[in-house]
Scaffold this active site. Structure first.
Site: not given
Length: 203
Positions: A31, A68, A97, A178, A181
């Protein structure tokens, strides 16, 4: 941690697969490279593509990043992707991830090695882009996670950016809600961080 040479081996790729015109940069990321929650044109990869068009006309960029994505996903896709795209340069920005999910470090290392091996197997130059984890994952795990990138870059003699988020990591305002990012405003800093290492590969 020892790495056997076999870890860099990938599925056989036809000998006829060679870089084709125009020369191509293939980006294999998660991402962070897929412009998560942003317009695609705002992401650091798209901004890098614009800079390449100005500084090195004739090159193209193919962004195969998936939000992801883990290293296992990347390793499962890369042979077909390099055969299809025939890149001259491959940027591998995967592993975050894996770390956030606490996946086994040897598995992450093996998957990254397979991706590097697949890219180099078609004659592409590789830029490995590393990541770091927050300290709450434990000192042993975070050190081992970061060490994977450094050791693989040395083992396979790739170009290397140790930490993609280095220029913005300490500035909370440059991250989305979040806290993972980067914002659109932070993307140029990521482009500028990767650019000097990438440009050396654009012969």
């Amino acid at each position: 941690m020892l790495v056997l040479p076999a870890l860099g081996q990938a599925a056989p790729i036809p000998a006829t697969v060679q870089p084709q015109a125009p020369p191509t940069v293939l980006v294999f990321g998660d991402s962070l490279s897929a412009a998560y929650n942003l317009e695609a044109a705002q992401g650091w990869v798209a901004l890098t593509e614009q800079r390449i068009a100005q500084a090195h006309p004739g090159w193209r960029v193919v962004n195969a990043s998936i939000s992801g994505e883990t290293t296992a996903g990347g390793a499962s896709r890369i042979v077909a992707e390099v055969a299809r795209v025939r890149p001259s340069v491959v940027i591998i920005e995967l592993g975050a991830n894996d770390g956030l999910r606490g996946l086994p470090l040897p598995d992450t290392r093996r998957n990254l090695a397979r991706m590097i091996g697949a890219a180099q197997g078609v004659g592409a130059k590789v830029l490995l882009v590393g990541m770091r984890l927050p300290p709450n994952y434990g000192a042993a795990y975070t050190r081992g996670f970061e060490r994977n990138f450094h050791e693989l870059a040395a083992l396979f003699e790739t170009a290397f950016v140790p930490f993609l988020l280095e220029p913005i990591a300490r500035d909370r305002s440059r991250f989305q809600s979040d806290n993972l990012h980067p914002t659109a405003q932070a993307q140029p800093a990521l482009r500028d961080h990767v650019w000097p290492v990438l440009e050396e590969l654009l012969d």
